[in-house]
Design an enzyme around this catalytic site. Structure first.
Site, PDB file in Angstrom:
ATOM      1  CB  THR A 264       0.794  -3.894   6.330  1.00  0.00           C
ATOM      2  OG1 THR A 264      -0.484  -3.801   5.692  1.00  0.00           O
ATOM      3  CG2 THR A 264       1.468  -2.550   6.359  1.00  0.00           C
ATOM      4  CG  ASP A 265      -2.383  -7.632   3.476  1.00  0.00           C
ATOM      5  OD1 ASP A 265      -2.710  -6.815   4.351  1.00  0.00           O
ATOM      6  OD2 ASP A 265      -2.989  -7.751   2.394  1.00  0.00           O
TER       7      ASP A 265
ATOM      8  CB  SER B 159       2.666  -7.803   1.198  1.00  0.00           C
ATOM      9  OG  SER B 159       1.539  -7.841   2.022  1.00  0.00           O
TER      10      SER B 159
ATOM     11  CB  THR C 218      -0.947  -0.026   1.228  1.00  0.00           C
ATOM     12  OG1 THR C 218      -1.836  -1.130   1.055  1.00  0.00           O
ATOM     13  CG2 THR C 218      -1.761   1.234   1.373  1.00  0.00           C
TER      14      THR C 218
HETATM   15  N1  LIG Z   1      -1.392  -1.993   3.948  1.00  0.00           N
HETATM   16  C1  LIG Z   1      -0.956  -2.833   3.040  1.00  0.00           C
HETATM   17  O1  LIG Z   1       0.158  -2.747   2.593  1.00  0.00           O
HETATM   18  C2  LIG Z   1      -1.896  -3.933   2.625  1.00  0.00           C
HETATM   19  C3  LIG Z   1      -1.739  -4.434   1.201  1.00  0.00           C
HETATM   20  N2  LIG Z   1      -2.835  -5.309   0.882  1.00  0.00           N
HETATM   21  C4  LIG Z   1      -0.429  -5.211   1.039  1.00  0.00           C
HETATM   22  O2  LIG Z   1      -0.068  -5.938   1.928  1.00  0.00           O
HETATM   23  O3  LIG Z   1       0.175  -5.112   0.001  1.00  0.00           O
END
Ligand SMILES: NC(=O)C[C@H](N)C(=O)O
Length: 322
Positions: A86-87, A53, A12
């Site tokens: 973050t995932d 991710s 993200t």
């Molecule tokens: N906040 C994020 O980065 C979530 C995103 N779906 C990822 O992990 O790429």
């Protein structure tokens, strides 16, 4: 002057929102255009991947590990910052923490709001991660996760909220430290994760979560010929419903490494209960209790152990339980 390697991998932090509110990756990473002018810090930036991710694989983690090894062994970098979705950030952080020796700071960060959203946290977290990577006190602490003014250890940190900017938390232990406007403060030292380098990441190791009234059905469906190990997210201190524990015996009899963690958010699984399916019965039957890691990290640890050539049950148990 500190020389810090920046590796952008996507997530993200590298994405943008469109008029419909849908968030997706950009052709070119907006983080690469951020002109971070810092005294005493030289940044060398590489867009190593541009992936959400959930698309990151163990092979990608291996690429990152090898890139970091080269950066510290032959390119005289003083630290590294990795931006990541973050995932699965905690999994990449744990993989790097387990496969790389401690030394120069490696700091991972990300964002919960994409680059053009109101209140975006990307650039702030990025700057915080650079500050931590350039700090003398960040050495020999393993891989660090910096988000929302907090510093967490890769071994214990986990994503706890779907959208909140304070999503990364360290259950049981708490954060390692924090950032103020002018300072970086560490509260405590973390014990070192067992280190094992790997050159491959093969292995089929699923995670199965236990629940009240669980039968053996899911475990019975597993094809033993295609299984290299299994991680069970057990109940409470480390227990299973009785029928599920009987089905687990089929895997143990076939020599499949079985690793247990608790589905509880806090605390540590231990072989305590002696009733049917209780932790002490499971332990005596050969189940390994992974120490202080969640199921997704226990899975990575088992794959690392297997790829590093730990073959005997006692070698694997010693690695998984410490
Ligand atoms: N906040 C994020 O980065 C979530 C995103 N779906 C990822 O992990 O790429």
């Amino acid at each position: 002057m500190k020389k810090i390697l920046i590796l952008h991998t996507g997530g993200t932090i590298s994405m943008a929102e469109d008029a419909q509110g849908h968030v997706s990756p950009n052709e070119s990473n907006p983080m690469s255009a951020v002109n971070m002018q810092l005294d005493e810090v030289e940044l060398v930036t590489e867009d190593i991947f541009n992936l959400p991710s959930p698309h990151i694989t163990l092979s990608d983690m291996l690429v990152l590990k090898n890139r970091l090894k080269k950066a510290f062994l032959t390119e005289s970098f003083d630290g590294a910052v990795i931006t990541h979705g973050t995932d699965t950030l905690e999994e990449t952080a744990f993989f790097l923490d387990t496969t790389l020796e401690r030394g120069k700071p490696i700091v991972m960060t990300g964002a919960m709001r994409s680059s053009n959203e109101l209140g975006t946290d990307g650039i702030y977290n990025f700057l915080s991660a650079i500050r931590v990577a350039a700090d003398e006190h960040s050495h020999d602490r393993g891989v660090l996760v910096v988000m929302n003014d907090e510093i967490h250890s890769a071994r214990y940190v986990t994503k706890t909220h779907t959208t909140n900017v304070s999503t990364f938390q360290t259950p049981t232990h708490g954060p390692l430290g924090l950032l103020t406007k002018n300072k970086i403060i560490y509260f405590h030292n973390d014990s070192e994760n067992q280190h094992l380098d790997v050159h491959s990441v093969h292995g089929n190791v699923p995670i199965v979560k236990a629940f009240a009234g669980m039968s053996g059905q899911i475990l019975d469906l597993l094809d033993l010929d295609k299984l290299d190990g299994i991680v069970i997210e057990a109940l409470g201190a480390g227990n299973l419903p009785p029928i599920a524990s009987q089905s687990l015996q089929r895997l143990l009899d076939a020599g499949v490494p079985v690793v247990l963690v608790s589905r509880c958010f806090n605390g540590i699984a231990e072989p305590v209960y002696a009733y049917q399916g209780g932790g002490s019965q499971l332990y005596d039957a050969g189940v390994m209790f992974a120490d202080e890691v969640n199921s997704q990290k226990a899975r990575l640890k088992l794959i690392i152990g297997l790829n590093a050539g730990l073959e005997t049950p006692s070698q694997l148990r010693n690695f998984m339980e410490n």
